[in-house]
Scaffold this active site. Structure first.
Site, short mmCIF file in Angstrom:
data_model
loop_
_atom_site.label_atom_id
_atom_site.label_comp_id
_atom_site.label_asym_id
_atom_site.label_seq_id
_atom_site.Cartn_x
_atom_site.Cartn_y
_atom_site.Cartn_z
N ASN A 262 0.88 -1.17 0.00
CA ASN A 262 0.00 0.00 0.00
C ASN A 262 0.92 1.22 0.00
O ASN A 262 1.48 1.59 1.03
CB ASN A 262 -0.89 -0.04 1.25
CG ASN A 262 -1.87 1.11 1.31
OD1 ASN A 262 -1.82 2.03 0.48
ND2 ASN A 262 -2.76 1.07 2.27
N ARG B 268 -2.57 -2.11 -3.47
CA ARG B 268 -3.77 -1.30 -3.30
C ARG B 268 -3.68 -0.13 -4.27
O ARG B 268 -2.71 0.62 -4.27
CB ARG B 268 -3.83 -0.76 -1.87
CG ARG B 268 -5.00 0.17 -1.70
CD ARG B 268 -5.00 0.83 -0.37
NE ARG B 268 -6.19 1.66 -0.28
CZ ARG B 268 -6.24 2.79 0.42
NH1 ARG B 268 -5.19 3.22 1.07
NH2 ARG B 268 -7.35 3.48 0.45
N HIS C 100 -12.78 2.88 -0.31
CA HIS C 100 -12.79 1.86 0.75
C HIS C 100 -13.49 0.58 0.28
O HIS C 100 -13.98 -0.22 1.09
CB HIS C 100 -13.57 2.33 2.01
CG HIS C 100 -12.92 3.42 2.79
ND1 HIS C 100 -13.65 4.40 3.43
CD2 HIS C 100 -11.63 3.68 3.07
CE1 HIS C 100 -12.84 5.22 4.07
NE2 HIS C 100 -11.60 4.80 3.86
N ARG D 254 -11.68 15.41 7.12
CA ARG D 254 -12.49 15.83 5.96
C ARG D 254 -13.90 16.21 6.40
O ARG D 254 -14.48 15.56 7.27
CB ARG D 254 -12.59 14.72 4.92
CG ARG D 254 -11.27 14.33 4.30
CD ARG D 254 -11.50 13.36 3.13
NE ARG D 254 -10.26 12.71 2.77
CZ ARG D 254 -10.05 11.39 2.86
NH1 ARG D 254 -11.01 10.57 3.24
NH2 ARG D 254 -8.88 10.90 2.51
N GLU E 166 -8.23 -5.21 5.15
CA GLU E 166 -8.05 -4.89 3.74
C GLU E 166 -6.88 -5.65 3.13
O GLU E 166 -6.92 -6.05 1.97
CB GLU E 166 -7.87 -3.37 3.57
CG GLU E 166 -9.17 -2.63 3.81
CD GLU E 166 -9.01 -1.15 4.05
OE1 GLU E 166 -8.61 -0.77 5.17
OE2 GLU E 166 -9.29 -0.36 3.14
#
Ligand code: ADP
Length: 402
Positions: free
Chosen positions: A11, A95, A184, A245, A388
């Protein structure tokens, strides 16, 4: 010769590289680690051997780029007898944040695939360049090995047009590929499937609302194993209140900041992505710290928490309406898995929707998938830890082992 069974999951961020090495015979983790501050002063690698009981190791040494970082990772793995030159390595799973509309499944990377990921840089300017760098670096190290891209957007490509399109001028939207892609996706796919397993059902039989609440946060509505709506949009900015965010705001806020506050587009981008959400509201983005402050009577922290939970409830209600029948609401990621007060507050007053939390079950701390709804509840409420890396490794391995 036996077939290789190990998968390295990478990742790559702009200045970081997270990795895990898994053995796909049983999905076990052989090693994991993180390189931070690549190309900056104070590059640091933290490596944890997970098979054979070795000690966690740290090294601080200048790492000018991702090639240097992956080289250091390869050395650490070699020291554990898990070198990347091993014939046991089946593939590298990467990823990749944005796969646009084209990539709805894991894909073996070719020059043509890389070119398409590059074409998507305008819609994922922070992430895709770093992901491409990671892929190129791994390719250079083992050119013979399949490199597989697993896209954050892939799970959401099943969204119907009426959920994916914004109500803006169609020609303009199409010319600039403006639509809701969602992110996601690897987590939403994994968690919705594991939730079905927890209920003892096949994913095709259940409708699930997944609440992925990490530092970034997103909700999705999954009907019979297929995503039908999700809260993030063209970029990960839309939807829930997140660590830094804003999530949903009236788009006119941006015009106002430009015209009235005189901010540049880049300043507005930074404000909404990095200085908003929980951190913008109360100065902290860690839910543990926010809860601590609330316990001390801090009003700003309390309001930030209430805004966070209110938005979450709105999405739960909306997705109940989108799905019609809901079998489970599931919490995952750092906040979702650990913050019992968030789960309790988000489900409070939703009895009419069949939703409730049993306080005792909700208070249990565990790394296992579990139900937190009262016995016999019409809709299950669950906590399912996301994974993940395991999902990327599984998707990668299933592609290369056939
Ligand atoms: P990401 O992968 O998006 O960086 P994570 O899924 O690891 O994020 O979630 C990180 C967040 O989880 C932290 O910012 C913090 O708010 C929250 N978190 C982690 N542990 C706990 C805990 N024990 N209690 C409450 N919140 C927690």
């Amino acid at each position: 010769m036996t077939s290789p069974t190990r998968v390295l999951v990478l990742n790559s961020g702009s200045s970081s590289l997270k990795y895990q090495l898994l053995d796909m015979r049983d999905g076990s983790r052989l090693a994991a680690g993180l390189v931070e501050r690549i190309g900056e002063p104070g590059s640091r690698l933290v490596h944890t051997p997970l098979a054979g009981g070795g000690e966690r190791r740290e090294r601080t040494a200048p790492m000018a780029d991702h090639t240097a970082a992956l080289g250091a990772v390869a050395e650490e793995l070699s020291a554990d007898g898990l070198g990347l030159d091993s014939p046991d390595l089946a593939a590298v799973g990467h990823r990749v944040v944005h796969g646009g509309l084209r990539f709805s499944a894991p894909t073996v990377v070719t020059d043509e695939v890389l070119a398409e990921v590059e074409r998507l840089v305008p819609v994922a300017p922070l992430h895709n360049p770093a992901n491409i760098t990671g892929i190129r670096t791994a390719m250079a190290l083992r050119p013979d090995l399949p490199q597989v891209a697993v896209f954050d957007t892939a799970f959401h490509t099943t969204m119907p047009e009426h959920a994916a399109r914004y109500a803006i001028d169609t020609e303009t939207a199409d010319a600039h590929r403006i639509r809701r892609y969602g992110f996601h996706g690897t987590s939403h796919a994994y968690v919705s499937r594991e939730t079905a397993r927890l209920l003892g059902k096949d994913p095709s039989e259940v409708n699930v609302i997944v609440l992925h609440l990490g530092n970034g946060a997103s909700a999705s509505a999954v009907a019979g194993g297929r995503c039908v709506d999700t809260s993030m949009g063209l970029t990960p900015l839309e939807g829930l209140v997140m660590g830094t965010r804003s999530g949903d705001v009236d788009p006119a806020v941006t015009f106002h900041l430009r015209r009235v506050a005189g901010m540049s587009v880049d300043e507005i981008d930074t404000l909404l992505n990095k200085k908003s959400g929980l951190v913008g509201l109360c100065g902290d983005n860690d839910m543990r710290e926010i809860r601590r402050r609330i316990d001390e009577g801090d009003e700003r922290a309390k309001l930030a928490f209430d805004i966070y939970v209110h938005r979450l409830k709105k999405y739960v209600g909306a997705y109940c309406a989108v799905l019609g029948r809901v079998d489970a609401v599931v919490f995952t990621a750092g906040v979702g898995e650990n913050a019992a007060p968030v789960r309790e507050a988000a489900m409070e007053g939703l009895e009419q929707l069949g939703l409730a939390v049993d306080p005792e079950l909700n208070a249990v701390r565990s790394g296992e998938p579990r139900l937190i709804s009262p016995q016999g509840a019409r809709v299950a409420v669950a906590v399912v830890p996301t994974d993940e890396e395991l999902e990327i490794a599984r998707q990668t391995y299933s592609l290369v082992s056939n």
